[in-house]
Design a protein around this motif. Structure first.
Motif: not given
Lengths: 511, 330
Positions: B241, B96, B256, B238, B92-93
């Motif tokens: 994210g 994004s 995340g 993703s 996620v991190g």
């Protein structure tokens, strides 16, 4: 059916009365009485689904009964909470599938649960004890061997030793010989006789009728959750026993070993040249023709399973060539074998062939995604129709495609697996112990199916540890010993179990 | 072959009805208790706080749960193969951050790059697990650290402010009064449900988790199935994210963090078994909503967020315990 009265000279060690169980899944018990006396070996027989396993589970505390009483000598009426409790009451079970800790050695496994056995200071003491218990069973087995390096047969021996080490007075054996060699089996029988003469009560579950006659004093037969016979072994003729178990006149059918016409003139379907795998197989040469059933005999660990797994691409081979229909085939993984029309029906259905959480239809479709999902999306209607067709044709019970496969009996599961490969268009079938743990009636049906496959021009390679099965099915028999195919027998008429085993174990050089 | 030769599974009358229904019952009991737990949660919070059951707050719960739902759907597929993906929070991190950095150049480029990063992260996980036969737990735990490291390295730990308004409208806007993250989460859960139910891959996922060896000996490409589920898990992380940075309006390299536990919790509450072979993407939607409602309710009751962490952990462990108890019985 009337249950003949058997006189009881001594107090029973264990007495079950009116046991009833409606149990998750298939079996149900309907008021079963069972008793076990000190110093007797009592056979519990019945087809899969007759209620045998449920009764065993109740006796060993795995499942509580819905109704009925259990009385254990010296403890009165008891409710058995779990297997530990059963053990405390002196009831131990040698289960069909060994539940040992692979990382520990033999002695540690035998005394598993006794923390002291892990104590280094006392190790010698426990190892000596373990050695003593193992002596009559498997004198050659070292107590310091890690269990992970043991074969199936040895695992079972350790499992048996473990129950003995706990000093159980009542010992249940669930199909204990299915993976044992004749020598190990004789060792087990000797041991059971010793246990018997020391006043222990033995419950012996087996599908093998000769074994029951060899070792058991009394037979209880279950059918459809009821006791249909409780008789002294000497009073029951084997034919009658088969009828009691199956409830039908199967004996004649079983005895007719319908030998097919000579099938050695078909085209070469499968040819092996110099198949070798380090430490497992060396230089196997073999040709099987279309329409032929070729049997593979030998002891557990002689390389039979390893050979079929190599052919199928489940394990690696180091050298050798496989020809299918005359063409060289480079088989690296099962997919390659399947594409060439080879099917493997493995020895351990539950671990190697079935996805228990899936229903019959999905298990049937497991090797057939190419057909039922060519674009990735499932053609559910077509698959359902095909499944139902096989259910009808092969008489699979229950007659429902949507039932989870784990709820079927062993014989019906095996039929589903065969149907899976028929649908995939396989022409070469590798059967590894096709009827292990399958009851008499279903066994006959599976044999019929196999003969029909051969008649349709398929080539069959059949591993079996039961000589009658090999004799009933096979046109030729190969004997394996220590990873080699040591002899091929064209005419099996003079073959006896004794002779075969002596040869397979290397006691005699030639047949 | 005639019928009467066939060994009866049990008596003819019982055979047709009895076999599967008991097992179904056990699952049914499990499902009912999950829903009962959800209902109890709802009642308790409604009694304790009059604002909990207001439509606006319920919509808020949906919105707050949408990110977790998206990740949990992927997690469910992974768990069904008897795997686990602990790297989702870091994916996620990282994805994004990449998306946020490229959005100013081109909207589609940012979206495509972010999704690509998610898929590649998942592929790497899957390849290491399937091809090198490394334990899933360790691989994805290592990747949790690696992907987070990359996200921090990328901007030297600095956040990226100012997310493209069109991007925000897509991933954190409204459509006919319903927040787009909610619609997106629902669509993903439904698509995954269709995948499991109606495609070969879906069934193969169950087969791999249910009995890998049987699947292999039936010609299923086990490696491909495993790689696929981790790639899907990465892709969905993703997308989650995107929703996160759309709602916040900025991308943080630590965005995340801790999402993996929430996702595993939602998957297990929703009926995915850590023993493999069983699970339902729609169930993970329910699971995410239960966790979301729990956090929302606790916030309304002014329970400090530190205690919310404790509560979440407790619920997740309880769910795993219930799962284990149910499977053992079977």
């Amino acid at each position: 059916m009337q249950i003949p009265n058997v006189d009881s000279p001594s107090t029973p060690l264990l007495q079950l009365r009116g046991i009833t169980k409606a149990f998750a899944g298939v079996q149900a018990l309907k008021g079963v009485d069972f008793d076990l006396r000190a110093g007797e070996v009592h056979a519990l027989m019945g087809e899969n689904g007759a209620g045998k396993s449920t009764l065993m589970k109740i006796m060993f505390g795995v499942q509580p009964p819905d109704a009925g009483t259990i009385e254990v000598h010296g403890h009165g009426k008891v409710d058995i909470d779990d297997p530990r409790h059963a053990l405390a009451l002196g009831i131990g079970l040698v289960s069909q599938e060994p539940s040992l800790v692979p990382q520990l050695d033999v002695a540690q496994n035998i005394f598993l649960g006794q923390t002291e056995a892990l104590n280094i200071v006392k190790r010698d003491q426990f190892q000596a004890k373990a050695r003593e218990i193992l002596k009559p069973l498997a004198p050659q087995l070292s107590v310091t061997t890690r269990v992970s390096s043991l074969g199936m047969a040895e695992l079972q021996v350790v499992e048996i030793a473990r129950t003995l080490a706990r000093g159980a007075k009542i010992i249940g054996f669930d199909e204990p010989t299915s993976s044992l060699t004749p020598a190990e089996r004789d060792g087990l029988f000797t041991l059971i006789r010793q246990l018997k003469s020391s006043g222990k009560g033995i419950i012996y579950i087996s599908h093998r009728i000769p074994e029951v006659y060899a070792i058991c004093d009394r037979i209880t037969v279950l059918r459809d959750g009821k006791v249909v016979a409780n008789r002294a072994t000497v009073e029951v003729h084997p034919d009658e026993l088969i009828n009691l178990i199956a409830g039908r006149r199967l004996a004649e059918e079983l005895q007719q070993q319908a030998k097919s016409d000579l099938r050695l003139d078909g085209p070469e379907a499968l040819k092996l040249e110099g198949i070798s795998a380090a430490g497992k197989l060396s230089e196997i040469n073999l040709t099987i023709r279309s329409g032929e059933i070729f049997g593979l005999a030998g002891l557990v660990g002689s390389g039979r399973t390893e050979l079929v797994r190599c052919i199928f691409g489940a394990d690696r081979k180091d050298a050798g060539t496989i020809y299918v229909n005359g063409k060289t085939l480079n088989i690296q993984r099962p997919t390659d074998a399947i594409a060439a029309g080879i099917a493997l029906i493995p020895e351990d259905r539950r671990k190697q062939a079935l996805v228990p959480v899936m229903d019959v239809e999905r298990n049937f479709g497991l090797a057939n995604y190419g057909r039922y999902a060519p674009s990735g999306f499932l053609r559910l209607k077509q698959r359902r129709q095909d499944t139902e067709r096989y259910i009808e044709e092969m008489a699979i019970r229950p007659r429902r495609a949507g039932v989870r496969i784990r709820n079927l009996s062993g014989g019906n599961q095996q039929k589903v697996i065969i149907a899976r490969w028929l649908q995939s268009g396989a022409r070469i079938f590798l059967f590894d112990e096709p009827t292990r743990g399958i009851d008499v009636g279903a066994k006959f049906e599976i044999h019929e199916l196999m003969r029909r496959l051969a008649k349709d021009g398929c080539a069959l390679l059949v591993i079996s540890s039961e000589l009658p099965e090999i004799l009933a099915l096979c046109d030729r028999v190969g004997i394996m010993r220590e990873g080699r195919l040591v002899q091929t027998i064209e005419d099996c008429s003079g073959l006896t179990e004794d002779l075969l085993m002596k040869y397979a174990s290397g006691e005699i050089a030639r047949l | 072959m005639t019928d009467d030769r066939v060994p009866q599974v049990s008596d003819p009358a019982g055979a047709t009805a009895a076999p599967s229904e008991k097992k179904v019952n056990l699952e049914w009991i499990r499902n009912v208790s999950v829903l009962a737990g959800a209902a109890l949660l709802f009642i308790v919070f409604s009694v304790l706080s009059s604002s909990f059951y207001q439509p606006a707050n319920l919509l808020d719960i949906l919105l707050q749960s949408s990110i977790n739902t998206m990740i949990a759907v992927g997690m469910t597929l992974v768990v069904m193969t008897r795997g686990i993906d602990l790297s989702v929070g870091s994916v996620v991190g990282l994805s994004s951050m990449i998306a946020a950095s490229l959005l100013p150049q081109n909207l589609l480029l940012g979206i495509a790059a972010g999704m690509l990063v998610g898929v590649v992260c998942g592929l790497v996980n899957g390849l290491l697990i399937a091809k090198l036969k490394l334990p899933d737990f360790i691989v994805t735990l290592g990747m949790l650290s690696i992907y987070r490291g990359f996200a921090l390295i990328y901007t030297d730990g600095k956040p990226i402010y100012g997310i493209d308004p069109i991007f925000r409208a897509i991933f954190a806007g409204d459509l006919a009064g319903i927040p787009t993250p909610v619609l997106l989460a629902l669509a993903i859960a439904f698509l995954a449900f269709l995948l499991v139910r109606y495609t070969a891959l879906g069934e193969q996922i169950i087969a791999v988790g249910g009995n890998e060896e049987a699947g292999r000996l039936s010609g299923i490409n086990i490696d491909r199935v495993k790689i696929c589920v981790y790639a899907i898990s990465g892709l969905l992380a993703s997308l989650a994210g995107f929703v996160l940075i759309g709602r916040v309006g900025a991308a943080e390299p630590i965005g995340g963090t801790g999402f993996e536990l929430q996702a595993i919790g939602a998957a297990v509450i929703g009926g995915a078994s850590l023993f493999g072979g069983e699970g339902n993407p729609l169930g993970s939607l329910i699971g995410a909503l239960i966790l979301g409602a729990l956090q929302n309710g606790l916030t309304l009751l002014n329970v400090p967020s530190f205690w919310q962490l404790v509560a979440t952990g407790v619920v997740v462990i309880l769910a795993v315990f219930a799962d284990q108890a149910t499977r053992k019985r079977q």
